[in-house]
Design a protein around this motif. Structure first.
Motif, PDB file in Angstrom:
ATOM      1  N   ARG A  32       0.851  -1.167  -0.042  1.00 21.17           N
ATOM      2  CA  ARG A  32      -0.104   0.047   0.088  1.00 21.17           C
ATOM      3  C   ARG A  32       0.797   1.329   0.056  1.00 21.17           C
ATOM      4  O   ARG A  32       0.617   2.216  -0.789  1.00 21.17           O
ATOM      5  N   GLU A  33       2.031   1.337   0.643  1.00 22.31           N
ATOM      6  CA  GLU A  33       2.757   2.522   0.751  1.00 22.31           C
ATOM      7  C   GLU A  33       3.258   2.742  -0.408  1.00 22.31           C
ATOM      8  O   GLU A  33       3.699   3.762  -0.906  1.00 22.31           O
ATOM      9  N   ASN A  34       4.026   1.609  -1.038  1.00 23.96           N
ATOM     10  CA  ASN A  34       4.353   1.731  -2.469  1.00 23.96           C
ATOM     11  C   ASN A  34       3.655   2.477  -3.440  1.00 23.96           C
ATOM     12  O   ASN A  34       3.750   3.365  -4.030  1.00 23.96           O
ATOM     13  N   LEU A  35       2.308   1.876  -3.374  1.00 23.98           N
ATOM     14  CA  LEU A  35       1.314   2.389  -4.427  1.00 23.98           C
ATOM     15  C   LEU A  35       0.965   3.978  -3.929  1.00 23.98           C
ATOM     16  O   LEU A  35       0.918   4.856  -4.940  1.00 23.98           O
ATOM     17  N   GLN A  36       0.765   4.298  -2.895  1.00 21.13           N
ATOM     18  CA  GLN A  36       0.574   5.740  -2.270  1.00 21.13           C
ATOM     19  C   GLN A  36       1.616   6.670  -2.836  1.00 21.13           C
ATOM     20  O   GLN A  36       1.387   7.735  -3.200  1.00 21.13           O
ATOM     21  N   LEU A  37       2.765   5.981  -2.583  1.00 24.50           N
ATOM     22  CA  LEU A  37       3.955   6.911  -3.179  1.00 24.50           C
ATOM     23  C   LEU A  37       3.749   7.310  -4.522  1.00 24.50           C
ATOM     24  O   LEU A  37       4.264   8.502  -5.020  1.00 24.50           O
ATOM     25  N   GLY A  38       2.969   6.304  -5.511  1.00 23.25           N
ATOM     26  CA  GLY A  38       3.055   6.844  -6.854  1.00 23.25           C
ATOM     27  C   GLY A  38       2.169   7.912  -7.168  1.00 23.25           C
ATOM     28  O   GLY A  38       2.390   8.496  -8.002  1.00 23.25           O
TER      29      GLY A  38
END
Ligand SMILES: Nc1ncnc2c1ncn2[C@@H]1O[C@H](COP(=O)(O)OP(=O)(O)OP(=O)(O)O)[C@@H](O)[C@H]1O
Ligand SMILES: [Mg+2]
Length: 250
Positions: free
Chosen positions: A109-115
């Motif tokens: 989730r954190e990876n996706l939010q960083l996008g």
């Protein structure tokens, strides 16, 4: 993914992105020698070619990450040739991180939010896009709070694609997404790209996996030592004798 539908309904005769006379040198090495190509809205366009042909350099030049010796890039009717990488991302020209470079110590989730870091819209809109990406990649949803570093290679590639989608691209750029993955996973990745494209997203794919890439491509260009030597529909190039001999094992 909502704005992709708008792109698709634009005049299909106008390219969404067009490149004219692009050349890149690395010192004495002429990596790209004045190429021109178009990405039509809502299509998958592919650049195929052997090792060292200049495929990655072409993508780097589009993203503003290497200096262009010559060349003009028009994107959505605007000259973006001189824009900085972050401006291009904010404008919707988004490259999937290479080599599945996910941030291994962060969760899925954190990876996706960083996008979504360049977006200025609401948290609610970003959350809705995250859910859409989880619908596209159910496996990522299952691993939502797991560390990205524990994902399989194929899942990491999905995560890298998902993270790029979170930037709300108008054009998604991919540099050899099939690299290093088992054939069955490669099929999965290409099928997913086709699904994303069906929602209206314009895709520019760089691949050495010529057969699979051409199968999903509306249009393709063949790059040889820095020059485009052939172009046509994916189907036409699959049936082309030169392509078969050079890239499809005869
Ligand atoms: N930073 C660099 N400095 C000098 N030469 C480079 C650099 N990067 C690439 N090249 C050279 O430029 C040419 C094009 O390289 P590029 O990486 O664009 O090819 P490619 O088609 O992506 O190849 P591959 O399929 O192996 O990824 C090659 O001759 C390569 O050796
Ligand atoms: Mg490359």
């Amino acid at each position: 993914m909502t704005n992709h539908a708008i792109n698709q309904s634009n005049n299909m005769a106008e390219p969404l992105l067009s490149v004219r006379d692009l050349a890149v040198n690395y010192g004495p090495v002429k990596a790209v020698k004045g190429i021109s190509f178009d990405l039509m809205p809502g299509q998958i366009t592919t650049l195929v070619g052997a090792n060292g042909a200049g495929k990655s350099t072409t993508l780097l030049a589009l993203s503003g990450l290497v200096k262009k010796l010559t060349g003009r890039v028009m994107f959505g009717g605007k000259d973006v040739s001189a824009l900085k990488p972050h401006q291009l991302v904010a404008g919707g020209l988004v490259q999937v991180a290479e080599g599945r470079a996910t941030l291994t110590r962060l969760t899925v989730r954190e990876n996706l939010q960083l996008g979504a870091y360049t977006r200025k819209d609401s948290a609610a809109e970003q959350a809705a896009d995250l859910e859409r990406i989880y619908t596209l990649f159910p496996r990522l949803k299952e691993r939502d709070s797991g560390y990205a570093g524990n994902l399989s290679g194929g899942e990491q590639q999905m995560l890298a694609i998902g993270r790029a989608l979170m930037a709300k691209p108008r054009v998604l750029l991919l540099d050899e997404p099939s690299m290093g993955l088992a054939p069955i996973i490669v099929q999965d990745i290409f099928r997913t790209l086709k699904n994303i494209n069906r929602e209206g997203l314009t895709i520019f794919l760089v691949e050495q996996n010529v057969r699979q890439a051409l199968k999903i491509s509306d249009h393709a260009y063949v790059l040889e030592t820095g020059s485009i030597v052939l172009e046509g529909t994916g189907q036409a190039l699959l049936g082309n004798a030169k392509v078969q001999e050079a890239y499809l094992g005869g």
